[in-house]
Design an enzyme around this catalytic site. Structure first.
Site, PDB file in Angstrom:
ATOM      1  N   SER A 148     -14.911 -47.311  -0.673  1.00 20.59           N
ATOM      2  CA  SER A 148     -15.919 -47.272  -1.744  1.00 20.59           C
ATOM      3  C   SER A 148     -16.310 -48.705  -2.066  1.00 20.59           C
ATOM      4  O   SER A 148     -15.520 -49.633  -1.880  1.00 20.59           O
ATOM      5  CB  SER A 148     -15.403 -46.564  -2.991  1.00 20.59           C
ATOM      6  OG  SER A 148     -16.483 -46.285  -3.860  1.00 20.59           O
TER       7      SER A 148
HETATM    8  C1  SAM Z   1     -21.086 -47.481  -0.039  1.00 22.85           C
HETATM    9  S1  SAM Z   1     -20.363 -46.553  -1.319  1.00 22.85           S
HETATM   10  C2  SAM Z   1     -21.709 -46.241  -2.402  1.00 22.85           C
HETATM   11  C3  SAM Z   1     -22.375 -47.443  -2.988  1.00 22.85           C
HETATM   12  C4  SAM Z   1     -23.095 -47.137  -4.250  1.00 22.85           C
HETATM   13  N1  SAM Z   1     -24.321 -46.447  -4.014  1.00 22.85           N
HETATM   14  C5  SAM Z   1     -23.260 -48.394  -5.074  1.00 22.85           C
HETATM   15  O1  SAM Z   1     -24.325 -49.007  -5.065  1.00 22.85           O
HETATM   16  O2  SAM Z   1     -22.286 -48.772  -5.711  1.00 22.85           O
HETATM   17  C6  SAM Z   1     -20.203 -44.955  -0.565  1.00 22.85           C
HETATM   18  C7  SAM Z   1     -19.657 -43.907  -1.486  1.00 22.85           C
HETATM   19  O3  SAM Z   1     -19.886 -42.638  -0.899  1.00 22.85           O
HETATM   20  C8  SAM Z   1     -18.837 -41.794  -1.322  1.00 22.85           C
HETATM   21  N2  SAM Z   1     -18.803 -40.612  -0.473  1.00 22.85           N
HETATM   22  C9  SAM Z   1     -18.219 -40.486   0.763  1.00 22.85           C
HETATM   23  N3  SAM Z   1     -18.401 -39.235   1.212  1.00 22.85           N
HETATM   24  C10 SAM Z   1     -19.104 -38.572   0.262  1.00 22.85           C
HETATM   25  C11 SAM Z   1     -19.589 -37.223   0.139  1.00 22.85           C
HETATM   26  N4  SAM Z   1     -19.380 -36.336   1.098  1.00 22.85           N
HETATM   27  N5  SAM Z   1     -20.244 -36.894  -0.996  1.00 22.85           N
HETATM   28  C12 SAM Z   1     -20.459 -37.791  -1.978  1.00 22.85           C
HETATM   29  N6  SAM Z   1     -20.021 -39.062  -1.920  1.00 22.85           N
HETATM   30  C13 SAM Z   1     -19.367 -39.454  -0.815  1.00 22.85           C
HETATM   31  C14 SAM Z   1     -17.611 -42.698  -1.209  1.00 22.85           C
HETATM   32  O4  SAM Z   1     -16.524 -42.178  -1.950  1.00 22.85           O
HETATM   33  C15 SAM Z   1     -18.164 -44.013  -1.734  1.00 22.85           C
HETATM   34  O5  SAM Z   1     -17.924 -44.145  -3.097  1.00 22.85           O
END
Ligand code: SAM
Length: 380
Positions: free
Chosen positions: A98
Site C-alpha cells: 500500500s
Molecule cells: C498504490 S495503492 C493506492 C494509492 C492511493 N490511490 C493513494 O493515492 O494513496 C494501491 C491500493 O490498492 C489496494 N488494493 C489492492 N487490491 C485491491 C482490491 N481488490 N480492491 C480494492 N483495493 C485494493 C491496496 O491495498 C493498496 O492500498
C-alpha cells in the site's frame, strides 16, 4: 523552514510545463489537499540495496515534511501487513502492498480519465486516501466512491480524508467486484493493477464511459490502458504513453510457492536474446504470451515458472555464444514467449502505447496496432 502550503505550491509549480497535468482544476486540487495528512509514517528505500530494503520515516524525522512533498511514492505497507510503526530497528525487505502514489502520476491519471462536472466516479484502491481527496475536491463528495481491500489501510484513509475536510463514499472490500450496491458510473479509475478487466466493471460503467487501469501480471510487465465501454460488458481502448506501474490487486497476486528448484528438461538454442524479456516492453510481451508464468532471473539467465502445471523454462548464455533454454512440463513457456517477442519485433517493437485492448463477450484480447493485428488473450 518552509510551511506545508509553501512546499505544496513548490510541488505544483514543479509540474508547470507538464501537459499531462495541465488542467487547472486538478492543479487547484493538488494545491488544496494537504499530503502530509495522508503520508503519516512511510518506508523509504535504502539507496543501493538489493533486494530493496526499506527504512521507516516518521513525522519526527527532520526531513519528513520535505519528503512528503518530493513527488515520490510514499510506501506505507509491506507484504500486506507490515507498517512503518512495526519496524523498531534498522531496515526491512518486503513487497510494497500500500502507498500514496506520487502526486504527478495521480494527477496525470485523473486527467487522462477525462472527468467532467457531474460525473460519477468509482475509484479502486483508496490506499492512503490522497488520490481520493484530490478526486473529491474536483468532483464533489457525492460523485466519488472509493473501495479499499485492506481494512486497516481503509480505516487510516478514512480518518485522513475526513481530516482534510472531504466526505466521499468509502467502501472496504474487493474493488474487483465493483460497487457492492451496483452502480451506474461514468468513470472508473484503479490505482492497483489487474491481470484482466474484472467483468463487473464493464457493467457498472455506462456505455460511453471510461475505465483507466494498469494491466499487469506475474512477469512484471505493465501497461496503462484507457478503455471506453461500448456496450454492457464490452469495451475497447489503447494503452497510454509512459511507464506506469502499480502494485497488483491482491486477489490477482501470484500464487504462493516454495523456493524454486530447477529441474531437468529439453534443451535447445534460443532464437532471441533472453535479456529482452527483462526490458520494459519485452517483459510486457512475455507476460502476455505466458500469463500463468512467474518471471525471475537477471540478464541472460531468465526463469519462467508456472506453479499450477509445474512447467518451467530457464535460459543461460552458451559458452560458444548465444543462449540455450531448458523447458519442461506441459506448457512450453519459452516457445510461447519467443513466438510473441518475434511477432512484436516484426511489428517494429512498439512501446506499450502501440498496443490496444478489446473486451467482448468472447474474451479479452491485447493486440498490437489494430484489432486485427497480432494479439494475446488475457487469462480471464
Ligand atoms: C498504490 S495503492 C493506492 C494509492 C492511493 N490511490 C493513494 O493515492 O494513496 C494501491 C491500493 O490498492 C489496494 N488494493 C489492492 N487490491 C485491491 C482490491 N481488490 N480492491 C480494492 N483495493 C485494493 C491496496 O491495498 C493498496 O492500498
Amino acid at each position: 523552514m518552509s510551511t506545508p502550503a509553501e512546499l505544496r505550491a513548490a510541488m505544483v509549480d514543479g509540474f508547470a510545463g507538464d501537459d499531462a497535468i495541465g488542467d487547472p482544476a486538478w492543479r487547484a486540487a493538488a494545491l488544496a489537499v494537504p499530503r502530509e495528512l495522508f503520508g503519516g509514517s512511510f518506508f523509504a528505500p535504502v539507496p543501493g540495496s538489493d533486494p530493496t530494503a526499506y527504512r521507516p520515516v516518521h513525522r519526527t524525522d527532520p526531513r519528513w515534511l520535505e519528503q512528503v512533498y518530493a513527488d515520490e511514492t510514499l510506501i506505507t505497507q509491506l507484504d500486506g501487513h507490515v507498517r512503518p510503526e512495526d519496524v523498531t530497528e534498522g531496515a526491512v525487505t518486503g513487497t510494497p502492498s500500500s502507498s500514496s502514489t506520487l502526486p504527478s502520476l495521480v494527477l496525470s491519471m485523473w486527467q487522462q480519465l477525462g472527468v467532467e462536472a457531474g460525473h460519477r466516479v468509482l475509484e479502486v484502491g483508496t490506499g492512503t486516501g490522497y488520490s481520493t481527496a484530490l478526486g473529491a475536491h474536483r468532483l464533489g463528495d457525492g460523485n466519488l466512491t472509493s473501495i479499499e481491500y485492506d481494512p486497516l489501510v481503509a480505516e487510516c484513509a478514512a480518518a485522513a480524508i475526513r481530516a482534510a475536510g472531504f466526505a466521499p463514499r468509502l467502501i472496504v472490500g474487493d474493488g474487483l467486484l465493483g460497487d457492492p450496491d451496483g452502480g451506474e458510473y461514468d468513470r472508473l479509475i484503479a490505482t492497483c493493477a489487474v491481470r484482466y478487466l474484472p467483468p463487473g466493471w464493464l457493467h457498472q460503467v455506462k456505455p460511453g464511459g471510461a475505465i483507466l487501469v494498469t494491466l499487469s501480471g506475474w512477469g512484471f510487465g505493465f501497461g496503462l490502458v484507457r478503455l471506453v465501454v461500448t456496450a454492457p460488458g464490452e469495451g475497447t481502448g489503447r494503452f497510454l504513453p509512459g511507464c506506469t506501474s502499480f502494485m497488483i490487486a491482491r486477489p490477482h497476486d501470484r500464487p504462493p510457492r516454495q523456493s524454486i528448484s530447477l529441474l531437468p528438461g529439453e534443451e535447445r538454442p534460443t532464437r532471441i536474446d533472453p535479456e529482452i524479456i527483462a526490458t520494459w516492453t519485452g517483459s510486457w510481451v512475455a507476460q502476455l504470451a505466458a500469463p500463468s508464468a512467474e518471471r525471475m532471473g537477471v540478464g541472460g539467465h531468465q526463469i519462467l515458472s508456472d506453479v499450477a502445471t509445474g512447467s518451467q523454462a530457464r535460459t543461460a548464455p552458451h559458452p560458444a555464444g548465444g543462449w540455450t533454454v531448458v523447458q519442461r512440463g506441459p506448457l512450453r513457456l519459452w516457445d510461447q514467449v519467443e513466438d510473441a517477442v518475434e511477432a512484436w519485433q516484426r511489428a517494429g517493437e512498439p512501446h506499450q502505447e502501440g498496443f490496444g485492448l478489446t473486451v467482448s463477450a468472447t474474451g479479452q484480447r491485447v493486440w498490437i496496432g489494430s484489432e486485427d493485428g497480432p494479439g494475446w488473450n488475457l487469462p480471464i
